[in-house]
Motif scaffolding. Structure first.
Motif, mmCIF file in Angstrom:
data_model
loop_
_atom_site.group_PDB
_atom_site.id
_atom_site.type_symbol
_atom_site.label_atom_id
_atom_site.label_comp_id
_atom_site.label_asym_id
_atom_site.label_seq_id
_atom_site.Cartn_x
_atom_site.Cartn_y
_atom_site.Cartn_z
ATOM 1 N N GLN A 318 35.131 51.302 52.545
ATOM 2 C CA GLN A 318 34.590 50.746 51.308
ATOM 3 C C GLN A 318 33.101 50.419 51.451
ATOM 4 O OE1 GLN A 318 36.619 50.524 48.618
ATOM 5 N NE2 GLN A 318 38.342 51.274 49.846
ATOM 6 N N VAL A 321 31.012 50.249 48.232
ATOM 7 C CA VAL A 321 31.216 49.042 47.426
ATOM 8 C C VAL A 321 30.494 47.860 48.052
ATOM 9 C CG1 VAL A 321 32.938 47.451 46.489
ATOM 10 C CG2 VAL A 321 33.436 49.900 46.626
ATOM 11 N N THR A 455 40.309 47.551 45.567
ATOM 12 C CA THR A 455 40.679 48.339 44.389
ATOM 13 C C THR A 455 40.432 47.543 43.115
ATOM 14 O OG1 THR A 455 42.373 49.534 45.648
ATOM 15 C CG2 THR A 455 42.548 49.577 43.259
ATOM 16 N N ARG A 458 36.632 47.108 42.607
ATOM 17 C CA ARG A 458 36.030 48.338 42.075
ATOM 18 C C ARG A 458 36.268 48.440 40.567
ATOM 19 N NH1 ARG A 458 34.519 52.933 44.837
ATOM 20 N NH2 ARG A 458 34.679 52.884 47.120
#
Length: 463
Positions: A318, A321, A455, A458
């Motif tokens: 990730q 992110v 998740t 995001r």
């Protein structure tokens, strides 16, 4: 008031044992064996055993040899297995035989379970014929069953005997029986027919036949009944002892309440160790050597180490992110830690319920559903507080704080379901729920929890 007095008495006895231990240690250092022997005279055998265990190994055998033969046997039965083995290695061969031959058959079988096989093979043939046969019978049953922990020392009677004849028989056989509060009535083939309590005998007329006062509806267990089930049965019906029968319903022994207390303590200790990811074989953890300690603890620590590498890999995946919103990483310990705690709570109550049969009538589906709903409610409370804390105290962007709150709801639900489901799963495949659940719950919460968090982040942040 009673509990307070009991607590005071327990504290005083503990202080007395510590005082006796320190004085005994001093007397043995000075070589004052007569003084040491006199010090132990008023002390109860179970307390002497604890005192001896607290002495250096070099002094344990000296202190033990100060005891009379009868007292030494009783003290020896109360010692921890590791101390028993250490003393046996220092005793002369005849001393070993004198002690082992006079032990109760169930205590002797328990000792033989702990001793190396070559020592057992050497000792068993040298026991007296009666004790050798009794021990061989017990050792023939599987470990952790009623047959293995029972004692064959009981009083068996025929229902045609009168109360007067029975009382006379008790006087003659009392020393050969471990318990005389319950008397067992058998037929000519040793089938268990009934039970008579000592109270029933005392209040009955001397000419009354046992068949007229005995209870025919007898609570009993079979030789292959698991020891935990035996303990639960004695606890449920408030018994001092429970008879053990073989497949043909012949009486072969009894399990007494003092053995059950040891079993309950041993099982509870193993479950507590297992919940912490520590393998336990029933030994006193603080009396085993350091290498064994490490071996018992390293397995699940390696599993958790691997789990953390998987979690780290997910976080690394990730990077895009995190590069845009680095503050997200600050909440990972909060989310995984809280999820782990929620999962541990669920698994603890379910494992305890399985061990005590409290959830037997509910079924796994209802239990898991109930814990899942509890997880959602807990998640809403904790997630709301975490969101407020992140937004107002840490001055985080509202959408970040909202992501943390929503993630915590999902993680708490996941942890509760995993914590309640995994014990049922492991028990169904014959594994120990307590030992297996803790590391797997950590794995599920860490890996999936981090995945859920990023998740959601995001999606909400549009990254």
């Amino acid at each position: 008031m009673t509990d307070h007095l009991t607590s005071i008495q327990t504290g005083l006895r503990s202080e007395l044992r510590q005082l006796v231990r320190s004085q005994l240690h001093l007397l043995l250092e000075q070589g004052n064996l007569e003084g040491a022997k006199a010090l132990l005279v008023p002390v109860k055998p179970v307390d002497i055993a604890e005192v001896i265990e607290g002495l250096p190994e070099s002094m344990q055998v000296i202190a033990f040899r100060l005891l009379s033969k009868a007292e030494a046997i009783e003290v020896y039965e109360h010692l921890e297995p590791t101390t028993q083995q250490a003393l046996l290695q220092k005793f002369k061969h005849q001393e070993v035989l004198d002690i082992v031959d006079k032990m109760s058959p169930d205590d002797r079988a328990r000792l033989f379970d702990e001793l190396p096989a070559k020592i057992v093979r050497r000792l068993l043939p040298q026991l007296s014929p009666h004790e050798r046969q009794a021990t061989a019978i017990l050792l023939g049953y599987e470990e952790a069953t009623a047959g293995r922990i029972m004692t064959p020392e009981y009083i068996s009677l025929k229902e045609t005997l009168t109360v007067a004849q029975t009382l006379e028989r008790i006087r003659n056989l009392a020393n050969a029986s471990e318990v005389i509060y319950y008397l067992y009535v058998t037929d000519t083939s040793r089938h268990l027919a009934g039970i008579v309590s000592l109270r029933d005998l005392v209040i009955s007329s001397p000419d009354t036949a046992l068949g007229d006062i005995m209870t025919r509806d007898v609570i009993c267990v079979h030789t292959d009944t698991d020891q935990e089930e035996v303990a639960r049965m004695i606890q449920r019906y408030d018994l001092l002892a429970v008879p053990v029968v073989d497949r043909e319903q012949r009486l072969v022994g009894i399990v007494t309440v003092d053995d059950v207390i040891d079993i309950l303590q041993q099982e509870a200790t193993e479950d507590i160790y297992a919940l912490g990811g520590v393998q336990s074989d029933g030994d006193n953890y603080f009396q085993i050597n350091l290498v064994t300690v490490v071996r018992k603890r390293v397995v699940w620590l390696l599993v958790l180490l691997f789990t953390n590498t998987v979690t780290g890999s997910i976080i690394k995946s990730q990077e895009d992110v995190i590069a845009k919103m680095a503050i997200l990483t600050a909440f990972i310990p909060l989310l995984t830690g809280t999820g782990g705690n929620v999962g541990a709570q669920s698994s603890t109550v379910v494992i305890r319920g399985l061990n005590t049969d409290q959830i037997k009538d509910l079924g796994s589906g209802k239990v898991i559903f109930r814990e899942g709903m509890a997880g959602i409610l807990l998640g809403l409370i904790l997630g709301g507080l975490a969101m407020i804390w992140a937004y107002l105290i840490l001055k985080t962007h509202f959408l970040v704080a909202f992501s943390v709150g929503i993630s915590l709801v999902g993680i708490a639900f996941l942890a509760s379901v995993a914590g309640s489901f995994l014990p049922f799963l492991f028990r169904s495949v014959g594994l120990d729920p307590a030992l297996m659940s803790a590391p797997f719950i950590t794995t599920v919460v860490d890996v999936l929890g981090v995945f859920i968090y990023f998740t959601i982040a995001r999606t909400i942040l549009g990254l």
